[in-house]
Scaffold this motif. Structure first.
Motif, mmCIF file in Angstrom:
data_model
loop_
_atom_site.group_PDB
_atom_site.id
_atom_site.type_symbol
_atom_site.label_atom_id
_atom_site.label_comp_id
_atom_site.label_asym_id
_atom_site.label_seq_id
_atom_site.Cartn_x
_atom_site.Cartn_y
_atom_site.Cartn_z
ATOM 1 N N ALA A 251 2.041 29.482 -81.130
ATOM 2 C CA ALA A 251 1.396 28.414 -80.364
ATOM 3 C C ALA A 251 2.075 27.088 -80.653
ATOM 4 C CB ALA A 251 -0.086 28.338 -80.706
ATOM 5 N N GLY A 252 2.095 26.217 -79.662
ATOM 6 C CA GLY A 252 2.724 24.912 -79.811
ATOM 7 C C GLY A 252 1.742 23.792 -79.548
ATOM 8 N N SER A 253 2.247 22.562 -79.583
ATOM 9 C CA SER A 253 1.424 21.386 -79.314
ATOM 10 C C SER A 253 2.146 20.495 -78.322
ATOM 11 C CB SER A 253 1.145 20.612 -80.612
ATOM 12 O OG SER A 253 2.364 20.208 -81.223
ATOM 13 N N THR A 254 1.369 19.741 -77.562
ATOM 14 C CA THR A 254 1.919 18.836 -76.557
ATOM 15 C C THR A 254 1.995 17.430 -77.124
ATOM 16 O OG1 THR A 254 0.938 20.176 -74.801
ATOM 17 C CG2 THR A 254 1.652 17.959 -74.217
ATOM 18 N N VAL A 255 3.197 16.865 -77.144
ATOM 19 C CA VAL A 255 3.392 15.501 -77.635
ATOM 20 C C VAL A 255 3.081 14.507 -76.537
ATOM 21 C CG1 VAL A 255 5.068 13.890 -78.613
ATOM 22 C CG2 VAL A 255 5.145 16.306 -79.237
ATOM 23 N N LYS A 256 3.662 14.731 -75.380
ATOM 24 C CA LYS A 256 3.399 13.944 -74.186
ATOM 25 C C LYS A 256 3.797 14.803 -72.998
ATOM 26 C CE LYS A 256 7.906 11.624 -74.524
ATOM 27 N NZ LYS A 256 8.611 10.336 -74.626
ATOM 28 N N ALA A 257 3.647 14.278 -71.804
ATOM 29 C CA ALA A 257 3.948 15.064 -70.616
ATOM 30 C C ALA A 257 5.400 15.549 -70.662
ATOM 31 C CB ALA A 257 3.713 14.225 -69.361
ATOM 32 N N GLY A 258 5.566 16.868 -70.580
ATOM 33 C CA GLY A 258 6.904 17.440 -70.553
ATOM 34 C C GLY A 258 7.579 17.552 -71.900
#
Length: 456
Positions: A251-258
């Motif tokens: 699983a990962g995490s979203t830093v910002k859009a894209g």
């Protein structure tokens, strides 16, 4: 003869010294213990170390791996960890390509051809077996002449005319006699214009086997484009690494859009990543970066085009990126969202590293236990040529096999007891023995060098 015996004796002394270094280590000093089962003829046993077990190590180079017998004696062992950095041993060769035509209404998948070749098998001319009327023929694919390449084929690189931009999907078959063909999977290449920028994918992975000829037959679209170049990358058998092993989905995490980040369990020499594309008709030009730890700057690792598109009722998927095998513990994917992006939720990611083999010399009673998970112990592995007399890759394949039996048992880490003030005569004695052994080896090596060569 005497020199050979002396070298063998030196190997035995080196093995004894390696065992002495780990003599005070105990299974309880390691956080993970895994029971092993053995089969075949010993005393050497070869273990394919599962990735799930490797990830319990506390040292990236697996210096904290050990094998113990039933009474707690450490076993002499060697690790086979071949590097993927073999670019200097790879060769990129331009090859000839020949068109494969058949009639537009022909239902045969592979066109029938007549071939003219030289005495060494090099293709000179390829023609349809039956005469086709002008305007009724259809270009179905291409025949590549790889007869001049003796090494296993690793990658195919194609270029084609701009009149056929878009996605190209084709099957790959291999042959040594142009009569019997073996499937080598499918290839996908692409050339797109995205927001006034060109996005291109020219490389296709091959299975690392030898073949004199390759046949490419187009699936989507059915007619093949006009090729402008064809290249094959090959590598000598001695430089071929161990096979890749894939991780579970991470699983990962979203830093910002894209922008997405994944944290790996430890520093690993990652060679490929696979990004899950859950949404149909996803198209994403991406850049992948990595770093050893969060305090370091990001380093570019790879770039490419990821997609999952539906064509003719079938999903066409390209979701892998190839890396150079450098050590990373964090990965960051930056997506050009002009293609629609990959969504607000970070996709899952799988990574692939090279398989690791452990070979140990069974000594004392079984069963045997593999342990790992200690950040402070020193490396104790030996070279394979020291562990196994007259070592060769062929001999390695004949060794007995060890396998992981049952689940891993994690031992809680116990806080160390403060050392008592005073002289540790046992430790001093051990180091004295090791020092004397090193001096003795040096003296023997010096005497061997001074001896004149024996006249026949």
């Amino acid at each position: 003869m005497n020199q050979k015996l002396n070298l063998g004796w030196l190997g035995a002394v080196a093995m004894g010294m390696a065992l002495a270094v780990g003599a005070q280590e105990k299974p309880a000093d390691f956080t993970t213990q895994v029971p092993l089962s053995v089969s075949g003829e010993g005393p050497w046993y070869r273990l394919e170390l599962p990735l799930a077990v490797q990830l319990n190590a506390r040292q990236t180079d697996l210096s904290d791996v050990r094998v113990f017998n039933a009474v707690g004696d450490v076993q002499a062992y060697a690790l086979a960890r071949e590097s993927a950095r073999i670019d200097e041993n790879r060769t990129l060769t331009d090859v000839k390509w020949f068109p494969l035509y058949n009639s537009v209404d022909d239902t045969e998948r592979a066109p029938s051809i007549r071939v003219q070749s030289s005495a060494n098998g090099t293709l000179v001319e390829v023609q349809p077996s039956t005469q086709l009327e002008v305007g009724e023929e259809e270009l179905r694919g291409w025949l590549l002449d790889a007869s001049g390449i003796k090494a296993p084929l690793q990658q195919l690189v194609l270029d084609w005319t701009s009149e056929r931009d878009g996605f190209q999907r084709f099957s790959i078959e291999a042959s040594d006699d142009l009569q019997h063909w073996q499937p080598w999977g499918e290839g996908q290449v692409a050339r797109l214009t995205l927001a006034d920028e060109r996005v291109e994918q020219h490389e296709v992975g091959l299975p690392g086997q030898t073949a004199r000829y390759l046949r490419l037959l187009w699936n989507t679209p059915q007619a093949a484009p006009i090729l402008t170049s064809a290249q094959l990358q090959s590598a000598s058998p001695r430089s071929l690494p161990l096979p890749l092993v894939w991780s579970q989905a991470l699983a990962g995490s979203t830093v910002k859009a894209g922008e997405y980040i994944w944290q790996l369990p430890m520093g690993l020499n990652v060679e490929r990543v696979q990004v899950t594309l859950d949404q149909p008709n996803s198209l994403a030009p991406v850049d992948l970066s990595g770093r050893r730890e969060s305090s370091l700057p990001w380093q570019p690792l790879s770039s490419g085009l990821l997609y999952r598109l539906t064509q003719n009722g079938q999903d066409v998927v390209q979701n892998e990126l190839q890396l150079s095998g450098q050590t990373v513990q964090q990965l960051k994917l930056t997506v050009d969202e002009r293609g629609g992006g990959l969504g607000a939720q970070a996709p899952t990611l799988k990574f692939a590293v090279r398989a690791t083999q452990l070979v140990f010399l069974a000594r004392g009673p079984g069963p045997y236990t593999l342990v790992l998970g200690n950040a402070t112990v020193k490396a104790a592995s030996l070279p394979l040529s020291t562990l196994i007399p007259d070592y060769s890759p062929a001999k390695l394949a004949t060794l007995g096999k060890a396998s992981v039996g049952g689940g891993a048992m994690v031992t809680p880490v116990v806080a160390p007891v403060p050392a008592q003030v005073g002289t540790d005569w046992k430790k001093f004695g051990l180091w004295a023995v090791l020092l004397l052994g090193v001096l003795f080896l040096a003296a023997m090596a010096f005497n061997l060098l001074r001896k004149p060569p024996v006249k026949p």
